[in-house]
Design an enzyme around this catalytic site. Structure first.
Site, short mmCIF file in Angstrom:
data_model
loop_
_atom_site.label_atom_id
_atom_site.label_comp_id
_atom_site.label_asym_id
_atom_site.label_seq_id
_atom_site.Cartn_x
_atom_site.Cartn_y
_atom_site.Cartn_z
N ASP A 169 71.07 45.84 44.73
CA ASP A 169 72.16 45.07 45.35
C ASP A 169 71.58 44.23 46.47
O ASP A 169 70.40 43.89 46.43
CB ASP A 169 73.27 46.02 45.83
CG ASP A 169 74.65 45.36 45.80
OD1 ASP A 169 74.81 44.31 46.45
OD2 ASP A 169 75.56 45.89 45.13
N HIS B 219 70.17 41.40 45.04
CA HIS B 219 71.05 40.25 45.19
C HIS B 219 70.71 39.39 46.40
O HIS B 219 71.55 38.65 46.90
CB HIS B 219 72.51 40.72 45.31
CG HIS B 219 73.03 41.42 44.09
ND1 HIS B 219 74.23 42.08 44.05
CD2 HIS B 219 72.49 41.56 42.84
CE1 HIS B 219 74.42 42.61 42.85
NE2 HIS B 219 73.37 42.30 42.10
#
Length: 449
Positions: free
Chosen positions: A252, A276
């Site tokens: 993430d 991310h």
């Protein structure tokens, strides 16, 4: 023998290019003995060292060592410049625990061995919080440091059936429910986290809520790229933060910056492969107020990530993101290297709203490297009603990682300009200021920060 590194909080005195706020300064310097014997003793060791084995912790990886750690904390908490020592060569299993202050100043949690939670949800005590594992609460001047390992044992948590996430070979797997945050600092100040290796956290690795004066350095955080919600470092309502010289490869956000954060300096970070990227947001969910200002990300590398440097807000929020600088960042095969997304949504039924978190004074300088051709290299999707303003670009050079097709940047209701020619060229930014920009501007909601 082991050596205690001097714990310190470095105030960076960092002033963003748009910042005119008074900075908070903190200049404490704490000295510790240069070398201390790790041998256990009936109570405190030499020179205020509290070895967890002296308080009943076993370190065989199976025995529940929670009470030993709590007893060592309670004893060290009452002594100036105490050192809680977790020795190398041992693995300590600890249940979900809150380490509570206030303590005497200069407390050091010296992690040289391995600490870990119970292995998965089935092993978690029914009376223990599944939202968080280790919490440091109301502590001033604490250093969590050393060359040891935090093993989050997250594998069983990642497969709980709640939020879908990417699996191997393009498959979709279920995700976390009440998966625990590994390490959480809450309502604490003058914190140092340094040198720690963290692997396989069930959810967020480190989370800071309502903290101030935080220095993070030389962390090594890893989790599989398909592990859901394993943000490396998340900060919320936290100010005066430095994140330096660290490597984060996860599933993430590498770093995520939530509402109420200001005066944040991120330098020499390697994000990826996977994850991310570095995100401001998401902000404004459930029509909430969000204020974020004076954030600098510089001299960093992002590789093989789904995003590079990102600002993401929900429709319907209010507040402001302002004074953000992304400087000297290298992108290596990154999807969406530069992105502002004011239509962030995790379902398909998010409707456009008239209110939005305003985004202004965003600087991108010396952003270079390659992008994944599935998405444009620059994406500025701003609110229909409150445009982004004063986006400035200079020395941007983003080329496709594969092939020769250069995708055009995307803009929607975004005002700004390029100070030097960009690659690819950007012609979609609107010039000047929008009409009546201050009519709906929510900067006033954020003046208190």
């Amino acid at each position: 023998m082991f050596h205690v590194v001097t714990a310190r909080y470095h105030h960076h005195g960092h002033r963003g290019h748009h910042n005119n706020k008074k900075q908070h300064k903190h200049n404490s310097h704490i000295s510790y003995p240069p070398s201390i014997s790790p041998e256990p003793s009936p109570s405190a060791g030499d020179e205020g060292v509290y070895d967890v084995r002296s308080f009943g912790a076993v370190g065989d990886g199976v025995t529940d060592d929670t009470e030993g750690f709590k007893a060592a904390w309670d004893a060290a908490c009452q002594v100036d410049s105490a050192v809680i020592h977790v020795p190398v060569g041992y693995s300590f299993m600890i249940q979900s625990t809150i380490f509570t202050g206030p303590c005497q100043s200069g407390l050091v949690f010296q992690l040289e061995g391995t600490i870990m939670p119970p292995d998965g949800p089935e092993s978690w005590g029914s009376n223990k919080s599944k939202r968080q594992w280790l919490v440091f609460y109301r502590v001033n001047e604490l250093s969590l440091q050393g060359g040891g390992v935090i093993d989050g044992r997250g594998q069983e948590w990642w497969n709980l059936p709640c939020k879908p996430h990417k699996g191997p070979n393009g498959s979709t797997l279920p995700g976390p429910c009440d998966s625990p945050i590994a390490i959480r600092f809450f309502m604490s100040s003058n914190l140092t986290v340094q040198g720690i290796k963290m692997k396989n956290s069930p959810q967020f690795n480190f989370r800071f809520d309502n903290c101030k004066n935080v220095h993070i350095e030389s962390l090594h955080i890893t989790a599989p790229i398909w592990s859901p919600n394993t943000d490396g470092i998340h900060i919320e309502q936290t100010s005066n933060v430095e994140i330096y010289d660290s490597l984060i490869s996860n599933g993430d956000d590498c770093v995520s910056i939530g509402a109420g954060c200001y005066d944040v300096d991120i330098r020499n970070l390697t994000c990826g492969p996977g994850g991310h990227g570095i995100s401001i947001g998401s902000l404004g969910n459930h029509n909430s107020r969000a204020c974020v200002s004076n954030i600098t990300v510089r001299d960093s590398v992002i590789k093989q990530s789904d995003n590079g440097v990102r600002i993401k807000t929900w429709q319907g929020g209010f507040g402001a993101v302002s004074g953000i600088s992304f400087l000297n960042i290298h992108m290596d095969n990154v999807r969406n290297p530069i992105i502002i997304d004011q239509f962030y949504c995790l379902s398909k039924d998010c409707s456009n709203r008239t209110s939005a978190v305003s985004v202004s004074d965003i600087e991108y300088s010396s952003i270079k490297g390659t992008y994944d051709i599935r998405s444009p290299p620059m994406h500025f999707a701003c609110s229909d009603t409150i445009p982004c303003t004063n986006i400035t670009l200079s020395d941007i050079e983003l080329l496709p990682a594969k092939g020769e097709l250069v995708l055009d940047p995307f803009c929607w209701n975004a005002y700004g300009g390029q100070e030097t020619l960009t690659i690819p060229p950007i012609f979609c930014l609107l010039e000047g200021n929008p009409p009546s920009v201050f009519e709906n501007n929510d900067l006033g909601y954020c003046s208190s920060s």
